[in-house]
Design a protein around this motif. Sequence first.
Motif, mmCIF file in Angstrom:
data_model
loop_
_atom_site.group_PDB
_atom_site.id
_atom_site.type_symbol
_atom_site.label_atom_id
_atom_site.label_comp_id
_atom_site.label_asym_id
_atom_site.label_seq_id
_atom_site.Cartn_x
_atom_site.Cartn_y
_atom_site.Cartn_z
ATOM 1 N N ALA A 8 0.911 -1.101 0.183
ATOM 2 C CA ALA A 8 0.059 0.137 -0.121
ATOM 3 C C ALA A 8 0.929 1.391 0.117
ATOM 4 O O ALA A 8 0.246 2.175 -0.345
ATOM 5 N N PHE A 13 -1.509 1.463 -3.847
ATOM 6 C CA PHE A 13 -2.544 2.214 -3.061
ATOM 7 C C PHE A 13 -3.618 2.615 -3.966
ATOM 8 O O PHE A 13 -4.644 2.546 -3.772
ATOM 9 N N ALA A 196 -8.234 2.166 2.010
ATOM 10 C CA ALA A 196 -6.933 2.244 1.407
ATOM 11 C C ALA A 196 -6.052 3.103 1.966
ATOM 12 O O ALA A 196 -4.537 2.781 2.188
ATOM 13 N N ARG A 200 -2.082 2.359 3.874
ATOM 14 C CA ARG A 200 -0.964 2.987 3.800
ATOM 15 C C ARG A 200 -0.427 3.708 4.673
ATOM 16 O O ARG A 200 0.939 3.566 4.904
#
Length: 202
Positions: A8, A13, A196, A200
């Motif tokens: 990510a 990502f 997402a 990350r």
Amino acid sequence: MLRIHGIARSRAFRCIWAAEEAGLPYEVVPVGFGAEHKPEVLKVNPNGKIPALQDGDLTLFESLAINLHIAAKAGAPLMPAGDDASRVLQWTLWAATEAEPTHQQWAYNTYVRPPEQRDPALARAGAEALAPRLAVLEKHLAAGGPWLLGANFTIADCNLAAVLYGSWLNGFDYAPYPKVKAWLDACLNRPAALKARKLREG
């Protein structure tokens, strides 16, 4: 099942975000920086980079192309038809050719590289080169909106916002571009984007 090769904290990502927006099942095959040239990775991306996608018999590289494929599987409104499909392609290519190179010059010399490897002059030059691109985007959003194609969020918004995500998160001065800032805020705080981003940023 989509298989997204990468992590990510890379351009994967963007693909994770797109899969979340599409509501499609996916798994992340963890491939970190430094592992891109392993033989098993080169089988899915001969460029020796991440991300790559496997979707059944299809293998794809290039994050924005992967996102277009994901959106096409989902259909409208993420990937509209007709002239709006062409507008999605326009803004996706604009993200890659106009926004990303100047954005990356700023980013690498602001927060990506270790402090001793950053060049403030290159960071300023990147920001100055990005400015007229952001002015184009500001004017476009002011004339329509709230999304790039008007009333509906599409993969074009995901692709361009993902390209600009690093500057949004790391202190780029968006004050001269209030429409762009509001649009980025809206894009990057969507439920799919937050999922997402958790992978990350967490």
